[in-house]
Motif scaffolding. Structure first.
Motif, PDB file in Angstrom:
ATOM      1  N   PHE A 284      43.059   4.938  82.371  1.00 15.74           N
ATOM      2  CA  PHE A 284      44.325   5.637  82.593  1.00 15.74           C
ATOM      3  C   PHE A 284      45.429   4.930  81.817  1.00 15.74           C
ATOM      4  CE2 PHE A 284      41.758   6.681  86.256  1.00 15.74           C
ATOM      5  CZ  PHE A 284      42.062   8.012  86.522  1.00 15.74           C
ATOM      6  N   ALA A 285      46.335   5.722  81.271  1.00 15.94           N
ATOM      7  CA  ALA A 285      47.491   5.176  80.557  1.00 15.94           C
ATOM      8  C   ALA A 285      48.734   5.951  80.964  1.00 15.94           C
ATOM      9  CB  ALA A 285      47.288   5.271  79.048  1.00 15.94           C
ATOM     10  N   VAL A 286      49.870   5.269  80.933  1.00 13.80           N
ATOM     11  CA  VAL A 286      51.137   5.938  81.195  1.00 13.80           C
ATOM     12  C   VAL A 286      51.785   6.295  79.860  1.00 13.80           C
ATOM     13  CG1 VAL A 286      52.552   3.831  81.241  1.00 13.80           C
ATOM     14  CG2 VAL A 286      53.265   5.838  82.553  1.00 13.80           C
ATOM     15  N   ASP A 287      52.416   7.453  79.822  1.00 14.51           N
ATOM     16  CA  ASP A 287      53.172   7.873  78.641  1.00 14.51           C
ATOM     17  C   ASP A 287      54.361   8.684  79.129  1.00 14.51           C
ATOM     18  OD1 ASP A 287      53.880   8.076  76.017  1.00 14.51           O
ATOM     19  OD2 ASP A 287      52.201   9.336  75.396  1.00 14.51           O
ATOM     20  N   PHE A 288      55.254   8.994  78.207  1.00 11.36           N
ATOM     21  CA  PHE A 288      56.489   9.672  78.573  1.00 11.36           C
ATOM     22  C   PHE A 288      56.692  10.898  77.695  1.00 11.36           C
ATOM     23  CE2 PHE A 288      56.907   5.078  79.103  1.00 11.36           C
ATOM     24  CZ  PHE A 288      57.105   5.001  80.475  1.00 11.36           C
ATOM     25  N   VAL A 289      57.256  11.918  78.277  1.00  9.89           N
ATOM     26  CA  VAL A 289      57.544  13.138  77.520  1.00  9.89           C
ATOM     27  C   VAL A 289      58.446  12.791  76.332  1.00  9.89           C
ATOM     28  CG1 VAL A 289      58.707  15.374  77.589  1.00  9.89           C
ATOM     29  CG2 VAL A 289      57.294  14.640  79.531  1.00  9.89           C
ATOM     30  N   GLY A 290      58.018  13.192  75.136  1.00  9.14           N
ATOM     31  CA  GLY A 290      58.816  12.959  73.939  1.00  9.14           C
ATOM     32  C   GLY A 290      58.864  11.519  73.475  1.00  9.14           C
ATOM     33  N   GLN A 291      57.942  10.675  73.955  1.00 11.32           N
ATOM     34  CA  GLN A 291      58.029   9.248  73.626  1.00 11.32           C
ATOM     35  C   GLN A 291      57.892   8.989  72.122  1.00 11.32           C
ATOM     36  OE1 GLN A 291      59.118   6.892  75.303  1.00 11.32           O
ATOM     37  NE2 GLN A 291      58.055   4.950  75.015  1.00 11.32           N
ATOM     38  N   GLU A 292      56.943   9.637  71.478  1.00 17.36           N
ATOM     39  CA  GLU A 292      56.763   9.371  70.045  1.00 17.36           C
ATOM     40  C   GLU A 292      57.953   9.886  69.242  1.00 17.36           C
ATOM     41  OE1 GLU A 292      53.030   9.556  68.091  1.00 17.36           O
ATOM     42  OE2 GLU A 292      51.914   9.789  69.957  1.00 17.36           O
TER      43      GLU A 292
END
Length: 592
Positions: A284-292
């Motif tokens: 599992f990994a955390v990411d954010f909307v629009g991060q890239e």
């Protein structure tokens, strides 16, 4: 993993205090959603909440063994990863369960408090020894599991978290100058809790409570020892240790997974776990909307995590899930309340506390145990400050020097800044910490200086991160294990000279060399990047609006100067909201 609590009183009859011990135990429900239990006799009451991980039908607590001279009863939180070997040593005893809890209890019956010397794991446990009418409290070597106690006039209160202690009417919620220094200083002082009168069971210690008072004994500390292995052998030994550690920490009777950030540390654990399991490891990994799209490199974070996460997931063929969060979730005031309640204190890491909570909550729907790459930077010297020539020679806590603007001080009200005198406090704390560091005969000045830096991180910094990881995970009933905190690995790498730790001219050379055959080159060559933080401008706008909506007479502005809100750094805004929420929930008496 579980939650424990208890009350010892040599003057009261605690069998009449069932409602109180029930209330103390109930505060630990999030840590142990599977079962609850209490036990009492006149001078002691114990409470336990269970998260069942090993021997699901057995292992109920408080666990009691009767002897001719009195009952011996234990409440236990954590895991003993070498419980099968210890059980073999105790083969002459009759076991009634297959749990590691009973192994620890019967180990105490055989060896007394010295059972701590034999344990490999993460643990905080208390044993009431009816034979001597004493309470024995023991905490793991690195402080992975939290453990607090509050001395009273005739005994002690204890718990996995302060909230368990505060469910008893005896202690008062007072935070004085020393507690505020802990909150604003960003240095974990051994034994100190933020609440007046409350202490932590220090990592690697045994605290014994008797009618004559409280005694503390250290059973483990970091010691300087000569390192005689070559670079090649050291790399091989690190890999052998990691293989054994991960193998032990994968043992569970419930679904397991790994936390994958795409950095060297979590990727190493993921690859080793994938190699050892007969099924695809869940990651599992955390990411954010629009991060890239929003990502802007800075001096700490040079690249977003997501591409590296997927490189590893594809390379070792994990069953991978991204948990993607948006600004509304991260800035939600109700989430902030949940996170601060879980920690019993204001947040120290902004949106990363919130994202950890949401990540763990999502994972808990599929797994009960997770392996993390936490603490590798402290063990192997991965942080940027380890490699800054100026910081290497400075007589101060390295992680504070990295943030040279010292924002946490400038945001305080003038009255509080004067009362805390943080610079003097931290200088004194620093000198005390450095005085604890042993020296190997013949060790040159630079090598010793780097040993000091390692010691500071392993005893004054990592404990804050471990506490955060425990609180955020246990708030949703998820057990997070930290292989890099195995004391055998910590001791071995601590005593490896800095020249070996950087033998290829980079950070974490030993770890990179130990696992490079198991990972894609993109990750092997990736530069250290901290746990991700959202860069969504909408998150910054959300929290700035919330901070500006606080009433001018809110108690937070007796601590943090309201004037700093104008053009404040995001870190300062997060801190204001965090302290304001904490003051609203706990309503402590703040004295300075």
């Amino acid at each position: 993993m579980c939650g424990i609590t208890g009350w010892v009183s040599y003057r009261r009859n605690l069998t009449h205090e069932q409602a109180t011990i029930d209330a103390m135990t109930q505060t630990m429900a999030c840590r142990g959603p599977d079962a609850a239990g209490t036990w009492s006799e006149p001078h002691v009451a114990l409470g336990h909440r269970r998260l069942a991980v090993i021997d699901l039908p057995g292992g109920a607590q408080p666990m009691r063994v009767s002897t001719p001279d009195g009952d011996v009863v234990m409440v236990y939180s954590g895991e003993a990863y070498n419980f099968t070997e210890l059980r073999d040593e105790l083969s002459d005893q009759e076991f009634f369960s297959d749990s590691d809890t009973e192994v620890v209890l019967r180990g105490y019956l055989r060896w007394g408090p010295a059972v701590a010397d034999r344990l490999n794991g993460m643990y905080a446990f208390a044993i009431w020894d009816g034979r001597t009418q004493e309470l024995v409290m023991i905490r793991d070597r690195m402080g992975i599991k939290p453990f607090y106690f509050y001395p009273t006039a005739d005994g002690v209160l204890f718990g996995s978290e302060p909230k368990a202690i505060f469910a008893n009417p005896l202690p008062k919620r007072v935070v004085d100058v020393n507690g505020l220094r802990e909150l604003f200083g960003l240095v974990k002082t051994p034994r100190n809790a933020i609440w007046r009168g409350m202490q932590e069971v220090e990592p690697g210690t045994i605290v014994t409570v008797s009618e004559n008072g409280i005694k503390t004994r250290t059973y483990w500390r970091l010691e300087a020892k000569p390192h005689k292995d070559s670079v090649e052998d050291t790399v091989l030994n690190v890999r052998d240790l990691l293989d054994d550690i991960v193998r032990r920490q994968l043992i569970a009777d419930v679904p397991r997974c790994v936390l994958l950030s795409g950095g060297l540390d979590s990727s190493a654990i993921t690859a080793i776990a994938a190699d050892q399991l007969n099924e695809p490891v869940r990651s599992f990994a955390v990411d954010f909307v629009g991060q890239e799209e929003n990502f802007q490199p800075d001096e700490l974070r040079g690249t977003p995590d997501s591409p590296y996460v997927h490189d590893v997931a594809d390379y070792v063929k994990t069953d991978h899930t991204d948990i993607v969060l948006d600004h509304n979730a991260l800035s939600d005031p109700e989430l902030r309340r949940k996170v601060i309640t879980a920690r019993d204190m204001p947040l120290g890491f902004g949106d990363t506390d919130a994202s950890l909570y949401l990540l763990f909550k999502a994972i808990r729907g599929q797994s009960t145990v997770a392996l993390s790459g936490e603490s590798a930077d402290e063990v192997f010297g991965g942080y940027k400050q380890f490699h800054d020539p100026v910081i290497q020679q400075a007589d101060f806590f390295p992680w504070l020097l990295l943030a040279r603007d010292m924002r946490r001080e400038s945001s305080l009200t003038p009255e509080l800044e004067k009362a805390l005198d943080l610079r003097t406090y931290l200088n004194d704390n620093y000198r005390s910490a450095v005085a604890e560091v042993d020296r190997v005969d013949g060790e040159d000045e630079f090598t010793h200086r780097m040993r000091v830096m390692s010691y500071l991180h392993l005893t004054r910094f990592v404990r804050t991160l471990l506490d955060r990881k425990d609180r955020m995970s246990m708030a949703v009933g998820l057990e997070v294990r930290v292989p890099f905190c195995d004391h055998r690995l910590v001791e071995y790498v601590y005593n490896t000279p800095w020249s070996m730790k950087t033998y290829d001219g980079r950070e974490k050379s030993l770890l990179r060399g130990a696992v490079k055959d198991a990972l894609p080159q993109s990750v092997v060559q990736r530069v250290k990047s901290p746990y991700p933080s959202t860069q969504d401008p909408l998150y910054a706008a959300d929290i700035e609006r919330q901070a500006n909506e606080l009433p001018a007479d809110h108690p937070v502005f007796s601590l943090i100067d309201r004037k700093v809100l104008s053009g404040a750094h995001r870190y300062t805004v997060e801190r204001i909201l965090s302290f304001a929420t904490w003051l609203d929930i706990y309503q402590p008496e703040v004295v300075f």
